[in-house]
Write a protein that holds these residues in place. Sequence first.
Motif: not given
Length: 635
Positions: A127-140
């Motif tokens: 997932c090149g466009a999938g930022a780790v930072r954003n995923e942490i926020q969304e999963e939270t």
Amino acid sequence: MTTMESLIGLVNRIQRACTVLGDYGGGDNTFSSLWEALPSVAVVGGQSSGKSSVLESIVGRDFLPRGSGIVTRRPLVLQLHKTDEGSQEYAEFLHLPKRRFTDFVADSGCMDCSSSVNFEFATYFFCGAGAVRNEIQEETDRITGKTKQISPVPIHLSIYSPHVVNLTLIDLPGLTKVAIEGQPETIVDDIETMVRSYVEKPNCIILAISPANQDIATSDAMKLAREVDPSGDRTFGVLTKLDLMDKGTNALDVLEGRSYRLQQPWVGIVNRSQADINKNVDMIVARRKEREYFATSPDYGHLASKMGSEYLAKLLSQHLESVIRSRIPSITSSINKTIDELESEMDHLGRPIALDAGAQLYTVLEVCRAFERIFKEHLDGGRPGGDRIYGVFDNQLPAALKKLPFDRHLSLQNVRRVVSEADGYQPHLIAPEQGYRRLIEGALNYFRGPAEASVDAVNFVLKELVRKSIGETQELKRFPTLQADIAAAANEALERFRDESKKTVVRLVDMESSYLTVDFFRKLPQEVENKGGNPQAPVTDRYGEGHFRRIGSNVSSYVGMVSDTLKNTIPKAVVFCQVKEAKQSLLTRFYTQLGKKEGKQLLQLLDEDPALMERRQQCAKRLELYKAARDEIDS
């Protein structure tokens, strides 16, 4: 298990299994927590203490959400895996299997997973466009919503990179003193309770983050660490923002352990400045600047080899590996013991209900047999209760027989009345046979009461044993409907046995009345017809008081003989009609009716108690977890 990588990797895999199966420590005390038995490093610090920057320095990547207020609202289990030099860095989330994130800071979510690589057993999407930072926020937000609420459910993030050491860290929400706008009033206590639930465990290594430009005595992290680890054995102190201290001041008293002593070393960290963050200064460059700062610092130069985020990461990795190595035997022993306990409980709870009618019928029959086995054990002496039946025969029946009103029935007045009435208009010539018969029959009728009372007493004991046996049959606890049906069928059968038993004991009494034992009367002393053989002697003695007393005495002797007989035969009849039948055919009619039931009706009998179903599911999940952990250790 000899290498640092394999030991820390082992704990990482077990922690991931714990999270998947709902075990992340704290809260539920129904089962022992495997998570809490595993060594871990918990990162603790107040808001704005530099906690996030320390973690990013250790990883060498920007990846954590930033902002004002509470940014970390769920525990983040950060598992670092060192890979070969030159290999690509990527991140994986436990909740997104087979997706590898290569972009750590992009502002868009994981929308493009078009590229894929096939490995031997799986296909991974990059997932090149999938930022780790954003995923942490969304999963939270998925668990807590967009509010400022917190949740104890952890997020698992694994980072694979040649620039990290093998290490696992748990990032916890930052401690705060006041609730700000949009936060619940209880947020201060909620965060401290969550953080405390991690750091108070004896297997937890505490990484306490404190800013150097504030008095160490006011540090939230050190205050909490001192409360849960007063000896300082488990606490590593980290001082951030050393470069932001006032000119002319330093933190040597803290770093060298003079002002606040710990059993583990203090480590100083210099994070990126806000300007560096705004300019997106590379973390590798920031590490180099940190090394240069300590190497050239007049205050900290002599400590340069034991300062900085790289040293901190290595220090924690070595210490964590050492703790894991020392705890593996006790963890293994605890896992094996818990598996035995869980398997034993699963046997008691029983396996899930099968779907086909044949298997359901088999289950019902097995449960019934288990109940019958326990019921028979009560009767035969394997369990208490059956002795109460003997008590009926040995105590209650004899006592009842002794209390029968034979004295009144065979009183002189009553004997004279009965004999006279039996003679009618013509008095008896030799012996008052009809009078004897009426007196005996009247006396024997009294035996009906004790005989029927013995039947009722044994019936009561049998019903009590049915109730106890149902309660002691573990398999029945799963099925309230079947439990009620078995109880009803058993009690209905006992009522039939009681009715038959009453008929039998009454017949025994009636049989004694229907035919008197002639030999008994033949052996009685004969009355003297003439005193001294004188034909002129008066014969009025036959109608005198002595004559009637003799009749009463003879009848009493005969009744006593019958009483001794019934004292033996009534128990035989009761046991034959009630106890033996209960042992052999208590549920016979129930089995007959059971054979006529269809699948839907059988399923209704096996309608489980929801609480037991939930307990079995929890037990099965926990058993799966512990077996997975054991397999990991064995492998």
